[in-house]
Design an enzyme around this catalytic site. Sequence first.
Site, mmCIF file in Angstrom:
data_model
loop_
_atom_site.group_PDB
_atom_site.id
_atom_site.type_symbol
_atom_site.label_atom_id
_atom_site.label_comp_id
_atom_site.label_asym_id
_atom_site.label_seq_id
_atom_site.Cartn_x
_atom_site.Cartn_y
_atom_site.Cartn_z
ATOM 1 C CB THR A 18 -1.059 0.120 1.286
ATOM 2 O OG1 THR A 18 -1.507 -1.213 1.424
ATOM 3 C CG2 THR A 18 -1.774 1.125 1.265
ATOM 4 N NE ARG A 22 5.159 1.010 5.211
ATOM 5 C CZ ARG A 22 4.044 1.726 5.591
ATOM 6 N NH1 ARG A 22 3.125 1.015 6.344
ATOM 7 N NH2 ARG A 22 3.884 3.063 5.092
ATOM 8 C CB SER A 113 3.949 3.792 8.488
ATOM 9 O OG SER A 113 2.728 4.984 8.973
ATOM 10 C CG HIS A 114 1.089 1.940 11.364
ATOM 11 N ND1 HIS A 114 1.228 2.240 9.764
ATOM 12 C CD2 HIS A 114 0.755 0.733 11.442
ATOM 13 C CE1 HIS A 114 0.910 1.309 9.257
ATOM 14 N NE2 HIS A 114 0.149 0.486 9.917
ATOM 15 C CE LYS A 126 5.760 7.069 1.169
ATOM 16 N NZ LYS A 126 4.443 7.480 1.633
ATOM 17 C CG ASP A 278 2.131 7.697 11.681
ATOM 18 O OD1 ASP A 278 2.518 8.897 11.621
ATOM 19 O OD2 ASP A 278 2.227 7.166 10.747
ATOM 20 C CG ASP A 280 5.561 7.861 8.515
ATOM 21 O OD1 ASP A 280 4.635 7.670 9.368
ATOM 22 O OD2 ASP A 280 5.255 7.918 7.176
ATOM 23 C CG ASP A 282 1.907 9.419 7.122
ATOM 24 O OD1 ASP A 282 1.736 8.809 8.423
ATOM 25 O OD2 ASP A 282 2.253 8.734 6.135
ATOM 26 N NE ARG A 283 -1.082 5.182 9.545
ATOM 27 C CZ ARG A 283 -1.763 3.945 9.487
ATOM 28 N NH1 ARG A 283 -2.397 3.654 10.469
ATOM 29 N NH2 ARG A 283 -1.559 3.101 8.496
ATOM 30 C CB THR A 345 -6.853 1.257 1.174
ATOM 31 O OG1 THR A 345 -8.300 1.078 1.365
ATOM 32 C CG2 THR A 345 -5.887 1.495 2.025
ATOM 33 C CD GLU A 364 -5.925 6.248 2.966
ATOM 34 O OE1 GLU A 364 -6.257 5.503 2.293
ATOM 35 O OE2 GLU A 364 -4.919 6.936 3.319
ATOM 36 C CD GLU A 365 -9.525 2.618 7.219
ATOM 37 O OE1 GLU A 365 -9.080 2.612 8.663
ATOM 38 O OE2 GLU A 365 -8.687 2.445 6.592
ATOM 39 C CB SER A 366 -5.796 3.942 7.851
ATOM 40 O OG SER A 366 -5.497 4.807 6.644
ATOM 41 C CE LYS A 377 -1.480 7.764 6.318
ATOM 42 N NZ LYS A 377 -0.858 7.091 5.398
ATOM 43 N NE ARG A 497 -5.503 -2.332 7.371
ATOM 44 C CZ ARG A 497 -4.540 -2.507 8.382
ATOM 45 N NH1 ARG A 497 -5.112 -2.812 9.433
ATOM 46 N NH2 ARG A 497 -3.692 -2.170 8.193
HETATM 47 C C1 G16 Z 1 -0.665 3.496 4.434
HETATM 48 C C2 G16 Z 1 -1.108 4.191 3.438
HETATM 49 C C3 G16 Z 1 -2.433 4.618 3.753
HETATM 50 C C4 G16 Z 1 -3.480 3.298 3.914
HETATM 51 C C5 G16 Z 1 -2.618 2.684 5.137
HETATM 52 C C6 G16 Z 1 -3.208 1.479 5.578
HETATM 53 O O1 G16 Z 1 -0.462 4.464 5.540
HETATM 54 O O2 G16 Z 1 -0.312 5.495 2.875
HETATM 55 O O3 G16 Z 1 -3.061 5.300 2.370
HETATM 56 O O4 G16 Z 1 -4.490 3.855 4.372
HETATM 57 O O5 G16 Z 1 -1.609 2.578 4.992
HETATM 58 O O6 G16 Z 1 -3.103 0.611 4.672
HETATM 59 P P1 G16 Z 1 -3.462 -1.047 4.792
HETATM 60 O O7 G16 Z 1 -4.917 -1.040 4.934
HETATM 61 O O8 G16 Z 1 -3.187 -1.576 3.367
HETATM 62 O O9 G16 Z 1 -2.547 -1.597 5.973
HETATM 63 P P2 G16 Z 1 0.831 4.547 6.286
HETATM 64 O O10 G16 Z 1 0.497 5.502 7.492
HETATM 65 O O11 G16 Z 1 1.115 3.243 6.941
HETATM 66 O O12 G16 Z 1 1.891 4.949 5.294
#
Ligand code: G16
Length: 544
Positions: A18, A22, A113-114, A126, A278, A280, A282-283, A345, A364-366, A377, A497
Site C-alpha cells: 500500500t 516494508r 510508518s506505524h 518508498k 505515528d 513518520d 503522517d497519521r 486505500t 482515510e479511516e486509517s 497525509k 481488515r
Molecule cells: C498507508 C497508506 C494509507 C493506508 C494505510 C493502511 O499508511 O499510506 O493510505 O490507508 O497504509 O493501509 P493498509 O490497510 O493496506 O494496511 P501509512 O501511514 O502506513 O503509510
Amino acid sequence: MPIRTVETSPFSDQRPGTSGLRKKVKVFQTLNYLENFVQSIFDSLEGFAGQTLIIGGDGRYYNREALQIIIRIAAANGFGRIVTGRGGLLSTPAVSCLIRKRHAFGGIVLSASHNAAGPEKDFGIKYNIGNGGPAPEQLTNAIYQRSAQIDRYLTIDHAAVDLDHIGAYRVGSLEIEIVDPVTDYADLMETLFDFARIKDLFAGGQFSMCFDAMSAVTGPYAREILEHRLGAPAGTVIRGVPLPDFGGGHPDPNLIHARDLVVMMNGTAPPNFAAASDGDGDRNMVLGPNFYINPGDSLAVLAANAHLVPGYAAGLSGVARSMPTSGAVDRVAERLAISCYETPTGWKFFGNLLDAGKITLCGEESFGTGSNHVREKDGLWAVLFWLNLLAAKRQPAEQIVRQHWEEFGRNFFTRHDYEGLDAAKAEAMLDRLRNELAGLPGQRMGAEIVKTADDFSYTDPVDGSVSTKQGVRIVFESGARIVYRLSGTGTEGATLRVYMERYEPDSSAHGQSSQTALAKLIANANEIAGITAHTGRSRPDVVT
Ligand code: G16
C-alpha cells in the site's frame, strides 16, 4: 569519483505494498537487498541527471545506515543534489513539503510508518514523485518488475557523510545539503492556519492540550510549532524525542496503541484536547475529554468548517476519501455542492485528484487526513486544523462533533483487524467470498437485505488508469455496508481488515457507542465471510 558496478541477483519479494516496501530490518540488512531496491527505483526513472533528490526517514533503527547506502547509489547514478534533514530525520509530510519547495525530481522516505521499530522489527522505503506524493501504481509496478531482473547496481566508495550538522558537503559531483528538518514544514503551516488566534487560545490559560509524539519523528515538529511558535506550555508535547525503537512502543495513533493518552483523556482533569501522531508523522488521532473522534468524522468536520481556516477560506474544490472510509464527508460535500471522490486505500490515489485541482481535502479511516498543501497525509496539519477550529469556535471538540451529527446525521463506523493470519488462508477466505458475491444480493440477514456485493474497482478520473480488487463490498438495502480487504502494509502473515458502517439520522440515537450501534452488522460480517471458521479467531486484535 569512480563509479563501481556491483553484480547482484534479484530478490523475488520486492513488490511495494500500500505504501512502499516494508519488511523486517533483518531482510533489509541482507546483502544487496536495499541496494537492489534503490537501484530498481532509479532504473525505473528517467531524466534525473543533475537533479535534486530529497531523502529522509522517521529515525527508526537502520535509518542512518540506509541513508548512507542510498547517498552512495544516488551519487553513482548521477543525481546532482541530495537534501536531507539533520540526523537523517524528515517526517513524511516534511519530505513532501521539501520536494515541492525545492522543485526536486523526487524523494525517498525511509519508514515503516506505524509499524514497530528496532533490530527485530520493521523498516521500509518508498519513492515519492516530483509532486511530493507517493509513486503511482504504474511506477511501483515498474520498480517491482525491474527488481525481478536486476543484475547490477551502481555505487561509489566514500566514507559516511556527517548527517548531524547543518551545511553542504560534496561527494564526487553530488552536493549534499543537511537542513533543519522542521523549519520549512513549520513555515508552511504558518501560511495555512491562523497562528495568532491559536496563540490566543493557549494564552488565555483556559485551554490545555497534550500531544503524544509516541517517541517518533513528530516530536521536534510538534515542539517547534505548538510549544515555540504557538506558545503552548512546555510539556504539552509528550514522548517528544524520536528514538530508534520508538521507546519499544507501537507508534500507531489509535485507541489500542495510544492507550496512555486515551486513559489520560478518560481520567480525572484531562486536558481540553489531545492528539497523537505515528512513526513518520503522517497519521493523526484527535480526542476530547472522554471523547474519541473517528477519522471519518474528523474529515467531515474539517470539510464542513474549512471556511474558518485562512488557508481554506476561499472554499474547497472537492473532497475525497478512500472507499472503506465512512461516508460522513460525502454528506458535507453534498451540502457544499462540491464533488466527492471515492478512491482505493492508499494515499497515492489522491495525488492525481489533488494535482488536477479536483479536490482540496481528503482522508482515510486509517487516521490519515490531508489537503493540497502537500501530497501526503499530514498528522500535525490535522491537529493544527482542529486547533484553528477550536480557537475560532471557542467550543469543546465534542460539542463541535455532536453538533455536526445533529446537522448531518451520524455515520457509525468501526474497523476490526485480525492480525498475523496465515496469508494463504486469509487469501482463500477472500477468494471464496469473491466467488459468492453474485449470489448475495437479495439475501436477508436479520433485518438487513443485501442490495449489492462487489469487489471495488477504481478508474482514475484524471489518467484513466484502472485498479482492481481493492476491497470486497457488501451494501445492504438500508445503506449499511461491510468491506473486507487485506492490509498492504504488514510484514508478518496477513492482516484482515473488516470495515462496518451504518448511517443514523436520528439524533436521539447518536449517543450510543459504535460497537453497540453496529453490533448486528458486526455479527453479519463474521457470518458472511466465516471469519472464525477460516481464521480460528473469535475476536479481532484491534478495534478502531
Ligand atoms: C498507508 C497508506 C494509507 C493506508 C494505510 C493502511 O499508511 O499510506 O493510505 O490507508 O497504509 O493501509 P493498509 O490497510 O493496506 O494496511 P501509512 O501511514 O502506513 O503509510
